[in-house]
Scaffold this active site. Sequence first.
Site, short mmCIF file in Angstrom:
data_model
loop_
_atom_site.label_atom_id
_atom_site.label_comp_id
_atom_site.label_asym_id
_atom_site.label_seq_id
_atom_site.Cartn_x
_atom_site.Cartn_y
_atom_site.Cartn_z
N GLN A 348 6.91 -12.73 -0.63
CA GLN A 348 7.11 -13.52 0.58
C GLN A 348 8.06 -12.78 1.49
O GLN A 348 9.08 -12.27 1.06
CB GLN A 348 7.69 -14.89 0.22
N GLY A 350 9.45 -12.49 5.97
CA GLY A 350 9.60 -13.27 7.18
C GLY A 350 8.28 -13.45 7.91
O GLY A 350 8.05 -14.44 8.60
N PHE A 351 7.40 -12.47 7.78
CA PHE A 351 6.06 -12.54 8.38
C PHE A 351 5.27 -13.67 7.72
O PHE A 351 4.54 -14.41 8.38
CB PHE A 351 5.36 -11.20 8.15
N VAL A 354 2.38 -12.43 1.05
CA VAL A 354 1.54 -11.25 0.87
C VAL A 354 0.74 -11.44 -0.41
O VAL A 354 1.29 -11.81 -1.45
CB VAL A 354 2.39 -9.96 0.78
N ASP A 465 13.65 -0.77 11.48
CA ASP A 465 13.95 -1.55 10.27
C ASP A 465 13.65 -0.74 9.01
O ASP A 465 13.08 -1.25 8.06
CB ASP A 465 13.13 -2.84 10.27
#
Length: 658
Positions: A348, A350-351, A354, A465
């Site tokens: 998991q 922030g987007f 997955v 990032d």
Amino acid sequence: MERKLLITLPRFLGLMTLFTMSSAQSPNYVGDDCHSSTTEQALTLTYQTNLNKTLSWLSSDSATSKGYNHTITGNGTVDAVYGLYDCRGDVTGSFCQFCVSTAASEILQRCPNKSSGVVWYNYCILRYSNHNFFGILTTTPSWEILGSKNTTDPEEPQKAEDYMQSLRREATVETNNLYAMGGFHLSHGEERYGLVQCSRDLTNDDCSQCVEAMIDKVSQCCAAKQGWQVLSPSCLIKYDDYMFYQITNPTSSPSPVEAKKGSTINSRTLIITIVSVLVAVALLSFIAYYLWRRYLSNQVLSGSETTPLYFHNHIQRENALNTDLPTIPLIWIRQSTNNFSEFSKLGQGGFGPVYKGNLEDGTEIAVKRLSQTSGQGLEEFKNEVIFIAKLQHRNLVRLLGCCIEENEKLLVYEYMPNSDLNSHLFNEEKRKQLDWKSRLSIINGIAKGLLYLHEDSRLRIIHRDLKASNVLLDQEMNPKISDFGLARTFEKGQIQENTNRVMGTYGYMAPEYAMEGLYSVKSDVFSFGVLLLEIICGKRNSGFYHSEHGQSLLVYSWRLWCEGKSLELLDPILEKTYISSEVMKCIHIGLLCVQEDAADRPTMSAVVVMLASDTMRLPDPRHPAFSVGRKIKEDESTSRTSKEPSVNTVTVSNVLPR
């Protein structure tokens, strides 16, 4: 809306039919030929530009229902590019586009610095060259693909040849379609199916000659198998024990298998007609609903919703946004991830979550699913589509496609079996697998990936990032930079940019970015320096405050350097595998990258050169930048925790060596 429905309906009906076939699968790479240019050479900038335009055009045009087309970019010039795509006769619409778009995005990787290239997939072929090859019969090189089952009927090879000859005649004499497909009864109830296909720029005679040449090869390579495929740049033939094709022309003469069933068709015509009408009505209702939902969801990328200004600017500058990235149907992704089951979930962010998936051809994929509640995730989704679709490098994760259907927004990546660097480097057990040779290879790979982003890619990109969790590891532990949600483009000659919204990860942020919102390529260099030092010592910068050293990793590394004790920074696990000169050089480079003044930090091109040289004299580093981070043990990204992060949450200390 009505016009859009009329245009989309044939494509959608064809796609729905394909989905019902048990053999439906994703484009499967077959082979390529790049030897028409015997050596790699630097292509002219004009030729590269024309080539990119050609591939983009082919990818876009393949969305039509034609299944074939060719084009010339720079017609009449020495840098002209000739391009062609041809989908198999039973493959049209979205399926064709997915195959061609995949080929267009991969051919430059498979044929780097080549003036000519050909790539085959199971459903399409894509070619380009600096010479006009349209209408020219080409039977070499050829490829053979064999099935796993052996023939049990001694008469099958001859029957197979006879049937393929009948398909050749149908394709070139009876229909002039340049492709034909069908099936026949072999024996004991067994059935076989075949297909012949020629590139549709050929004449009937050339097509017949090409197919004849492929059939001649079968006796030498494939006759002992129940399934095989032989193909060349101008044609292909395929034979198997299951119906691998879609019946696209119900008015054509039936195959022997279909002819046997013909005697019972008349008695059932009325029933079939009635049932067909009812099914058609239901299907049309579903399609109308589907297209309306898709129309609404597509507004996200069309700019109809409120989106950041920079995204609208990119839409204006990048007209080919939707042509550079294959669109993968939602139904494929649902099937491959078991409808996004918890069992398939990898993690998991922030987007959003997955998931791991497996396409029917065995391709493993990772699917990032935009969370319905993630405001920042939507922005990151747009960034990924804009940027990573245009990037091709062995040290960048590969984006295979995207999906925007119904309420879903999905990104499909190649699957990385060894997860990310974070899970290995900061895990007591897994870290033991990273000997010094592996860590040095990872450092070099990350540096080359960043160099590509900063100087060699189609767009000049700042990642913003870079951190251990955004470096994925493939089967051979090769690093691949991922997660371009916060990336920004830079114009040539531009030195730095300013933002009022500081996004990134505490512990990796350059001080000028964290404190003033100023970012540049040197911001990425700083993050690389932090990551390099973490790889050497096996500890997080963000958690170093709570260690026995009581200071940041950067300050601790600087003090050891000043005291001539830099090897004490080394992860104890590496005691038996490290080479002291290499470790010292890497620490030296790391300290150069994290210097306080961004102007003092080297570029990534200089970093790559320094890493590769054993004799180069490196400049002395100045004291490192302020320690920017919060006192937490786990690295925490502002992009994961806050929609409106503030620099006020960042603690700053400036500690110099005694």
